[in-house]
Structure formats: structure tokens, C-alpha cells
Design a protein around this motif. Structure first.
Motif, short mmCIF file in Angstrom:
data_model
loop_
_atom_site.label_atom_id
_atom_site.label_comp_id
_atom_site.label_asym_id
_atom_site.label_seq_id
_atom_site.Cartn_x
_atom_site.Cartn_y
_atom_site.Cartn_z
N GLU A 59 0.83 -1.21 0.00
CA GLU A 59 0.00 0.00 0.00
C GLU A 59 0.86 1.25 0.00
O GLU A 59 0.55 2.22 -0.70
CB GLU A 59 -0.95 -0.01 1.21
CG GLU A 59 -2.07 -1.01 1.03
CD GLU A 59 -3.00 -1.15 2.25
OE1 GLU A 59 -3.93 -1.95 2.16
OE2 GLU A 59 -2.75 -0.46 3.28
N GLY A 60 1.93 1.23 0.77
CA GLY A 60 2.83 2.39 0.82
C GLY A 60 3.47 2.63 -0.54
O GLY A 60 3.63 3.79 -0.98
N GLU A 62 2.22 1.66 -3.53
CA GLU A 62 1.18 2.16 -4.45
C GLU A 62 0.97 3.65 -4.26
O GLU A 62 0.84 4.41 -5.22
CB GLU A 62 -0.15 1.43 -4.18
CG GLU A 62 -0.30 0.15 -4.99
CD GLU A 62 -1.41 -0.75 -4.45
OE1 GLU A 62 -2.43 -0.24 -3.91
OE2 GLU A 62 -1.23 -1.99 -4.53
N ARG A 63 0.94 4.07 -3.01
CA ARG A 63 0.72 5.49 -2.70
C ARG A 63 1.88 6.32 -3.26
O ARG A 63 1.67 7.35 -3.90
CB ARG A 63 0.60 5.66 -1.18
CG ARG A 63 0.38 7.07 -0.74
CD ARG A 63 -0.30 7.19 0.62
NE ARG A 63 -0.58 8.60 0.89
CZ ARG A 63 0.27 9.41 1.50
NH1 ARG A 63 1.44 8.95 1.92
NH2 ARG A 63 -0.03 10.69 1.68
N SER A 66 1.63 6.69 -6.92
CA SER A 66 0.56 7.58 -7.37
C SER A 66 0.92 9.05 -7.12
O SER A 66 0.40 9.93 -7.80
CB SER A 66 -0.77 7.21 -6.71
OG SER A 66 -0.74 7.59 -5.35
N LEU A 67 1.79 9.30 -6.15
CA LEU A 67 2.10 10.70 -5.80
C LEU A 67 3.38 11.22 -6.45
O LEU A 67 3.50 12.41 -6.70
CB LEU A 67 2.23 10.84 -4.27
CG LEU A 67 0.95 10.65 -3.46
CD1 LEU A 67 1.23 10.71 -1.96
CD2 LEU A 67 -0.10 11.71 -3.84
N VAL A 120 7.51 8.75 -0.01
CA VAL A 120 6.71 9.98 0.12
C VAL A 120 7.34 11.05 1.03
O VAL A 120 7.55 12.18 0.59
CB VAL A 120 5.24 9.65 0.52
CG1 VAL A 120 4.45 10.92 0.80
CG2 VAL A 120 4.57 8.85 -0.61
#
Ligand code: NFK
Length: 312
Positions: A59-60, A62-63, A66-67, A120
């Protein structure tokens, strides 16, 4: 008077002398437990903590994908598995720091596809993040994996020769591989990387204890292979190649005693060799969330990594 000596078991000897047992004195069951990180988590059952770990990393990542702007599957060698992912900050400046992340998973699980999770908070501070892929066992063996991560680092600095500083971060088996990168004789390579800092998180630095455990089943290391790929035996080379590197040896409070010992002993050896090294015993963490929490800019290790790069 007849004085009788009873044979003491290794356990009793260790207790009486007030020391922890050496791995060579352990029964196979105990040694395998010590080298099963999931069995030491205080948060969840063994199976659940691994499932939750993979989910958090996926999940991290994927995030982050996307960012961030990304370059996915950049080759660093000829092999299928010799690819890396780049997570790029928004800045126009070329004068940026770059962190290469080497994933864990006992040299037999995980991949770069779930290894961009820490990007991120770093790209937010104008740091480039590279997640390296390598051929896990049984496809890859220890010598190949070590050669691959070394070549990936050489390739990154050839590609990004303008960067301000190069940093390494590795978790578990990835901390082992990062320590092997620091211990490289670069004379065989076309470049000599100047690695400014290295975060070695919950790593294994002496491979001999795992030789007779389940961990070695897919790896099939011989003693010779384990010795030549043990960072604990390569500290003189590390001193020659990476004397200017600021090294952080981090370990989880709830890592197993053997894992904690691996970190403490490697730290002590580096310190005795006069290297710039600090030990971080991270409170309230286990083998898995010690690295998962790098998704969070407020996490102790994230802040420490940013501080090392002059960004607090
Ligand atoms: N048998 C190991 C498994 C393990 O370490 C692991 C399994 C899946 C994904 C990652 C793992 N380890 C560390 O990153 C354990 O008990 O934790």
C-alpha cells in the motif's frame, strides 16, 4: 570426600554465567526460533505480522507511485532481475540527495515492487529514492545478489553523477546487502561511489548462524559462501572503502535476542575500527514495523535519515 561434577547443559551454563547463549550452543529449534522474526512481534501472531507487513509495504508503494513521478524498471545490468525504480521529487534542482533502498525478506521474499513505500516523506524534502531489485533465491544465490546490489549502486552514480549525496538504506536481508555494498573493493568497477551515509535496519551481519537453519534451504550457502558474504568479516575492507560514511545500525526493541546481538556486535566492531557509527535501539518496534513506519515523516528513523542529509 568425593566431589562429583555433573555435566551441565549449555542452557544452565549460560544462565549460571549470566550471559546469553551463543548460537553454536543452541538446539536447532531454538536457533530457528531466534531467526524467525515474525515469532517475536508483540503485536500479532507470526502469520499475521508477515501478512500485515507485505500489505503495508504494498500500500505504501502504491501510494508513492501515485504521488511521485517515477521511472519504473530502469535496467542496471543485463539480467531480467537487474532493474530498479526511481521516485523523483518535484524540485527542478539537480543538486539533490539520493537514497538507495535495498529490501529485505531473507534473500527469498519480496521485491522492488513493494519497496517504494518510504519515498513519500523523502521526495517531499527533495530527496530522490531508488528501490533496487535483485534476484532472490532460488533464482539468485548469495554471491549473485551481492554482485547485483553493488552493480546497482555503481549504475546509479553513473546515471546521477550530479547528485549532492548518496545514501543507502536496507532492511533485514537488505541491511546485510547494504553492509556488503559498504565493504566493496571498487577497483573492479568503473566507478568508486562516495556513500555519505548508511541506515542498516534490523540486519544480519554474520551469516554463519543461519547456515544450518530453514533460512538456508533455498539459499544453499556453503560455509565458504557464508564467510565471504559476511560483513562482520569484511570490516577492514569497509574501512578502506567507506571510511567517510556515517553508519547507523538500527535494531528493533522486539527483535529476537539473536538479531539484537547481530546488530550490537557489528556496531561494536565498526566502532572499534574507528568508523563513524551510531547504534539506534528503536523503542516499541518489532522486526517489521521498524521499517514500515518510514512511510511517516514524523517517525524517529525518517527524521534521523532526513537529518543525516541535512534536512530536519
Ligand atoms: N520466516 C520469516 C519470514 C520473513 O522473515 C519474511 C517473510 C515474508 C516477507 C518478509 C520477511 N522478512 C523480512 O522482511 C519470519 O519468521 O519472519
Amino acid at each position: 570426600m568425593v566431589v562429583r561434577f555433573f555435566p551441565f547443559s549449555a542452557v544452565i551454563r549460560a544462565i549460571l554465567s549470566n550471559r546469553t547463549m551463543h548460537w553454536m550452543e543452541m538446539e536447532k529449534d531454538e536457533l530457528e526460533k531466534q531467526y524467525s522474526p515474525s515469532r517475536w512481534s508483540h503485536r500479532m501472531a507470526a502469520d499475521d505480522v508477515i501478512k500485515a507487513h507485505v500489505k503495508a509495504l504494498k500500500e505504501g508503494t502504491e501510494r508513492a507511485r501515485s504521488l511521485a513521478q517515477t521511472l519504473i524498471d530502469v535496467p542496471y545490468g543485463e539480467g531480467d532481475g537487474e532493474k530498479l525504480d526511481v521516485y523523483i521529487p518535484r524540485t527542478n534542482s539537480l543538486d539533490v540527495n539520493l537514497v538507495i533502498y535495498i529490501h529485505g525478506g531473507y534473500w527469498q521474499f519480496l521485491s522492488k515492487e513493494e519497496s517504494g513505500f518510504m519515498a513519500v516523506p523523502l521526495i517531499d524534502k527533495d530527496v530522490v529514492v531508488v528501490a533496487v531489485g535483485y534476484d532472490i533465491a532460488p533464482k539468485g544465490n548469495m554471491d549473485l545478489m551481492v554482485s547485483q546490489v553493488r552493480r546497482s549502486v555503481a549504475s546509479v552514480i553513473q546515471q546521477y553523477s550530479h547528485i549532492r549525496g548518496l545514501y543507502l538504506c536496507g532492511h533485514s536481508a537488505g541491511a546485510h546487502l547494504a553492509a556488503m555494498v559498504l565493504s566493496t573493493d571498487w577497483s573492479q568497477y568503473s566507478v568508486t561511489p562516495d556513500i555519505r551515509g548508511a541506515f542498516l535496519v534490523s540486519g544480519i551481519y554474520d551469516l554463519l548462524p543461519i547456515l544450518s537453519t530453514y533460512v538456508n534451504e533455498p539459499l544453499k550457502m556453503t560455509e565458504e559462501v557464508a564467510v565471504r558474504n559476511s560483513p562482520s568479516k569484511l570490516v577492514p575492507q569497509l574501512k578502506l572503502s567507506s571510511s567517510g560514511c556515517q553508519i547507523v545500525v538500527a535494531v528493533a526493541q522486539n527483535d529476537s535476542p539473536e538479531f539484537r546481538k547481530q546488530s550490537e556486535e557489528y556496531y561494536k566492531t565498526l566502532e572499534a575500527a574507528g568508523l563513524n557509527v551510531t547504534m539506534e535501539d528503536v523503542a516499541n518496534t518489532d522486526h517489521f514495523n521498524i521499517i514500515e513506519q518510514l512511510v511517516d515523516g514524523d517517525y524517529h528513523l525518517t527524521k534521523l535519515l532526513l537529518k543525516m542529509m541535512g534536512k530536519s
